[in-house]
Design a protein around this motif. Structure first.
Motif, PDB file in Angstrom:
ATOM      1  N   ALA A  48      12.180 -26.481 -21.015  1.00 27.92           N
ATOM      2  CA  ALA A  48      12.940 -25.268 -21.294  1.00 27.92           C
ATOM      3  C   ALA A  48      13.747 -24.899 -20.056  1.00 27.92           C
ATOM      4  N   VAL A  49      15.063 -24.713 -20.251  1.00 30.11           N
ATOM      5  CA  VAL A  49      15.959 -24.320 -19.153  1.00 30.11           C
ATOM      6  C   VAL A  49      16.889 -23.225 -19.660  1.00 30.11           C
ATOM      7  N   SER A  50      17.566 -22.587 -18.732  1.00 28.19           N
ATOM      8  CA  SER A  50      18.580 -21.611 -19.121  1.00 28.19           C
ATOM      9  C   SER A  50      19.658 -22.319 -19.942  1.00 28.19           C
ATOM     10  N   ALA A  99      17.622 -23.157 -23.581  1.00 26.99           N
ATOM     11  CA  ALA A  99      17.925 -24.438 -24.210  1.00 26.99           C
ATOM     12  C   ALA A  99      16.700 -25.320 -24.044  1.00 26.99           C
ATOM     13  N   LEU A 100      16.389 -26.100 -25.077  1.00 34.26           N
ATOM     14  CA  LEU A 100      15.238 -26.986 -25.025  1.00 34.26           C
ATOM     15  C   LEU A 100      15.705 -28.422 -24.957  1.00 34.26           C
ATOM     16  N   LEU A 101      15.148 -29.172 -24.018  1.00 34.47           N
ATOM     17  CA  LEU A 101      15.527 -30.564 -23.802  1.00 34.47           C
ATOM     18  C   LEU A 101      14.308 -31.455 -23.966  1.00 34.47           C
ATOM     19  N   PRO A 102      14.499 -32.666 -24.472  1.00 38.12           N
ATOM     20  CA  PRO A 102      13.364 -33.601 -24.536  1.00 38.12           C
ATOM     21  C   PRO A 102      12.938 -33.995 -23.129  1.00 38.12           C
ATOM     22  N   LEU A 143      11.364 -16.424 -16.768  1.00 37.79           N
ATOM     23  CA  LEU A 143      11.897 -16.914 -15.502  1.00 37.79           C
ATOM     24  C   LEU A 143      12.802 -18.122 -15.723  1.00 37.79           C
ATOM     25  N   ALA A 144      12.439 -18.976 -16.675  1.00 38.06           N
ATOM     26  CA  ALA A 144      13.248 -20.168 -16.941  1.00 38.06           C
ATOM     27  C   ALA A 144      14.647 -19.791 -17.414  1.00 38.06           C
TER      28      ALA A 144
END
Length: 316
Positions: free
Chosen positions: A173-175, A259-262, A234-235
């Motif tokens: 999980a990232v911004s 945004a979710l990334l593999p 925080l992410a």
């Protein structure tokens, strides 16, 4: 006199005699012959040391002792009928009961809103208390301090029952403004990024470190927080990466700019979450209703692809 010395079969006969004030009518009421009821009356007189019914003209009249015990005896018989008769058909709409569910904050975030909606619609008198599982979710179930525990369980003991609810794996999980979203998120990017970790460390964290070590790499943890919700917030406000439950992350992307990334490597962190309960609750209609409600909630959760195959997911 001890209760063990009393023939409780006589209680039904006593109730019939006190209500009917007639040996013959009392006999018909409980399905005995008049002689059998007369014998029961004799035994009751001996045990109570009281005539109970005495003849007055053509009628039988209760003694003062009999009048005093008539209502309590009737109440006892009604309660015994409730105990031994089949329970009434269960209706969750009339249920008034609080349930305690032991589960992590991640599981609460995943199932909590949907379970709240289902319970509010079908059983408005039910209360739900979500309690953190801690390191030992089994003991509260055995001691009766929890009704259901939802966790990633392995072997079960004979006194516990288990039913699978959902499977989960890890994503990053990232911004949604992170540069990782637009480009290819490689293993090198993952290893070089600043990471957010939740303390205390879990089995998933240990597996991540072990997998990275197999590639000769290690994570650089730059932020540590006390729970997963703090980590998600925080992410989405920093440039750091959070490796987190896919089910929980997808439950939060509607409200957080994430945004979710593999994951760039097939992390060996696939987990199956189950509900467990003690066998003493197996036949309880209210408990069974809650278990089936949880299964329905779990079946409505989004289904995920295998680790490494989840496409980027941006919140609206």
């Amino acid at each position: 006199m001890q209760l063990s010395e009393v023939d409780l079969n006589l209680l039904v006969s006593l109730n019939a005699l006190l209500q009917e004030r007639s040996v013959s009518r009392a006999a018909r009421r409980v399905g005995l012959s008049p002689s059998a009821m007369s014998h029961a009356l004799t035994r009751l007189r001996d045990q109570l040391n009281d005539p109970i019914l005495v003849r007055s003209g053509r009628q039988m009249m209760p003694t003062p002792r009999a009048e005093a015990i008539r209502a309590p005896v009737q109440h006892l018989c009604l309660n015994l009928e409730k105990i031994f008769n089949p329970p009434l058909e269960f209706d969750p709409a009339t249920l008034r009961r609080n349930f305690r569910l032991h589960c992590s904050d991640q599981v609460t975030a995943v199932i909590g809103p949907k379970l709240d909606d289902a319970v509010s619609r079908t059983a408005p008198g039910v209360g739900l208390h979500f309690i953190p599982t801690g390191d030992d979710p089994i003991t509260p179930i055995r001691r009766g301090n929890a009704d259901i525990a939802i966790h990633s369980f392995q072997a079960m003991q004979p006194d516990l029952h288990r039913h699978k609810l959902f499977e989960d794996h890890l994503v990053c999980a990232v911004s949604k403004d992170s540069p990782h979203v637009e480009g290819r998120f490689t293993l090198a990017h993952y290893a070089n990024a600043g990471h957010i970790a939740v303390d205390p460390s879990t089995e998933s964290d240990l597996n991540i470190e072990k997998m990275l070590a197999g590639y000769g790499l290690r994570r650089r943890v730059v932020r540590r927080v006390s729970n997963t919700m703090e980590a998600l917030y925080l992410a989405c406000t920093s440039g750091h990466v959070l490796t987190v439950s896919a089910t929980m992350a997808q439950a939060m992307v509607a409200t957080l700019p994430l945004a979710l990334l593999p994951t760039p490597i097939p992390l060996d962190t696939y987990r199956s979450y189950s509900q467990i309960w003690h066998r003493r609750n197996e036949m309880d209609p209210a408990h069974s209703w809650l278990r089936h409600t949880l299964v329905g909630v779990a079946n409505s959760l989004p289904k995920h692809t295998l680790p490494g195959g989840l496409p980027p997911y941006r919140s609206p």
